[in-house]
Scaffold this motif. Structure first.
Motif, PDB file in Angstrom:
ATOM      1  N   THR A 142       4.681 -34.901   4.882  1.00  0.00           N
ATOM      2  CA  THR A 142       4.536 -35.687   6.104  1.00  0.00           C
ATOM      3  C   THR A 142       5.721 -36.602   6.352  1.00  0.00           C
ATOM      4  OG1 THR A 142       3.362 -37.514   5.045  1.00  0.00           O
ATOM      5  CG2 THR A 142       2.019 -35.708   5.915  1.00  0.00           C
ATOM      6  N   LYS A 194      -2.497 -25.203  10.036  1.00  0.00           N
ATOM      7  CA  LYS A 194      -3.008 -24.093  10.837  1.00  0.00           C
ATOM      8  C   LYS A 194      -4.399 -23.763  10.327  1.00  0.00           C
ATOM      9  CE  LYS A 194       1.400 -21.868  11.734  1.00  0.00           C
ATOM     10  NZ  LYS A 194       2.238 -20.709  11.447  1.00  0.00           N
ATOM     11  N   GLU A 212      -4.423 -35.965  12.406  1.00  0.00           N
ATOM     12  CA  GLU A 212      -3.351 -35.644  13.355  1.00  0.00           C
ATOM     13  C   GLU A 212      -3.337 -36.637  14.521  1.00  0.00           C
ATOM     14  OE1 GLU A 212      -1.940 -32.033  16.304  1.00  0.00           O
ATOM     15  OE2 GLU A 212      -4.056 -32.595  16.193  1.00  0.00           O
ATOM     16  N   MET A 236       7.289 -33.585   8.514  1.00  0.00           N
ATOM     17  CA  MET A 236       6.098 -33.292   9.287  1.00  0.00           C
ATOM     18  C   MET A 236       5.285 -32.240   8.538  1.00  0.00           C
ATOM     19  SD  MET A 236       4.641 -32.595  12.907  1.00  0.00           S
ATOM     20  CE  MET A 236       5.460 -33.944  13.528  1.00  0.00           C
ATOM     21  N   THR A 237       3.986 -32.424   8.535  1.00  0.00           N
ATOM     22  CA  THR A 237       3.076 -31.441   7.956  1.00  0.00           C
ATOM     23  C   THR A 237       2.473 -30.612   9.076  1.00  0.00           C
ATOM     24  OG1 THR A 237       2.540 -32.847   6.068  1.00  0.00           O
ATOM     25  CG2 THR A 237       0.973 -31.112   6.598  1.00  0.00           C
ATOM     26  N   GLU A 238       2.543 -29.294   8.905  1.00  0.00           N
ATOM     27  CA  GLU A 238       1.976 -28.353   9.862  1.00  0.00           C
ATOM     28  C   GLU A 238       0.653 -27.841   9.287  1.00  0.00           C
ATOM     29  OE1 GLU A 238       3.453 -27.137  12.741  1.00  0.00           O
ATOM     30  OE2 GLU A 238       5.333 -28.236  12.552  1.00  0.00           O
ATOM     31  N   PRO A 269      -3.065 -24.977  20.437  1.00  0.00           N
ATOM     32  CA  PRO A 269      -2.776 -26.308  19.862  1.00  0.00           C
ATOM     33  C   PRO A 269      -4.066 -27.108  19.673  1.00  0.00           C
ATOM     34  CG  PRO A 269      -1.944 -26.152  22.121  1.00  0.00           C
ATOM     35  CD  PRO A 269      -2.551 -24.836  21.772  1.00  0.00           C
ATOM     36  N   VAL A 305       1.878 -35.213  11.586  1.00  0.00           N
ATOM     37  CA  VAL A 305       0.975 -34.073  11.408  1.00  0.00           C
ATOM     38  C   VAL A 305       0.850 -33.307  12.720  1.00  0.00           C
ATOM     39  CG1 VAL A 305      -1.390 -33.370  10.792  1.00  0.00           C
ATOM     40  CG2 VAL A 305      -0.377 -35.391   9.704  1.00  0.00           C
ATOM     41  N   ARG A 306       0.927 -31.982  12.623  1.00  0.00           N
ATOM     42  CA  ARG A 306       0.695 -31.129  13.792  1.00  0.00           C
ATOM     43  C   ARG A 306      -0.329 -30.067  13.412  1.00  0.00           C
ATOM     44  NH1 ARG A 306       5.740 -28.664  16.572  1.00  0.00           N
ATOM     45  NH2 ARG A 306       6.366 -30.101  14.987  1.00  0.00           N
ATOM     46  N   TYR A 307      -1.341 -29.910  14.252  1.00  0.00           N
ATOM     47  CA  TYR A 307      -2.442 -28.979  14.000  1.00  0.00           C
ATOM     48  C   TYR A 307      -2.456 -27.881  15.054  1.00  0.00           C
ATOM     49  CZ  TYR A 307      -7.193 -27.193  13.712  1.00  0.00           C
ATOM     50  OH  TYR A 307      -8.280 -26.378  13.601  1.00  0.00           O
ATOM     51  N   THR A 308      -2.617 -26.645  14.624  1.00  0.00           N
ATOM     52  CA  THR A 308      -2.809 -25.540  15.557  1.00  0.00           C
ATOM     53  C   THR A 308      -3.904 -24.616  15.019  1.00  0.00           C
ATOM     54  OG1 THR A 308      -1.050 -24.225  14.526  1.00  0.00           O
ATOM     55  CG2 THR A 308      -0.457 -25.484  16.481  1.00  0.00           C
TER      56      THR A 308
END
Length: 119
Positions: free
Chosen positions: A22, A5, A94, A1-3, A119, A101-104
């Motif tokens: 990813t 920010k 995302e 998983m790609t984080e 989030p 993919v997770r975006y914050t």
């Protein structure tokens, strides 16, 4: 998983960090990773090569799948337009690949100490 920010100071984008692989496909064939990398590199090129911002710092570690960008001078409307467009596209990736993919968003103070995570 790609984080992913994104960092905002008083609501204005001032940095981006992308970390991790990813896992969508093998290295060299991963279209999700390629999209994220291209968007991050487009942002860096736009800020430095097109807008001529000398206040951009970046760090890349290809083996770890890591890239960070931070910039000052985000009051420039062209920089805001470019960075908001790139973030909108990162969020689109995302939404299309939520398992990868997770975006914050992180609101930071002047010294890049985080104060709020969204989030």
């Amino acid at each position: 998983m790609t984080e992913i920010k994104s960092f905002r100071r008083k609501g204005t984008l001032c940095g981006l960090e992308i970390a991790g692989h990813t896992g969508y496909a093998e290295s060299g064939s991963d279209i999700v990773c390629a999209a994220l990398s291209t968007l991050a590199q487009t942002l860096e090129t736009g800020l430095t090569g097109i807008l001529g911002m000398g206040t951009v710092s970046s760090r890349v570690d290809k083996e770890q799948g890591f890239m960070s960008l931070s910039w000052r001078g985000s009051d420039d409307p062209r920089a805001r337009f470019l960075s908001e467009t790139i973030v909108k596209m990162l969020r689109s990736v995302e939404q299309n690949y939520p398992s990868y993919v997770r975006y914050t968003e992180v609101e930071v103070d002047e010294d890049f100490g985080s104060s709020t995570v969204r989030p």
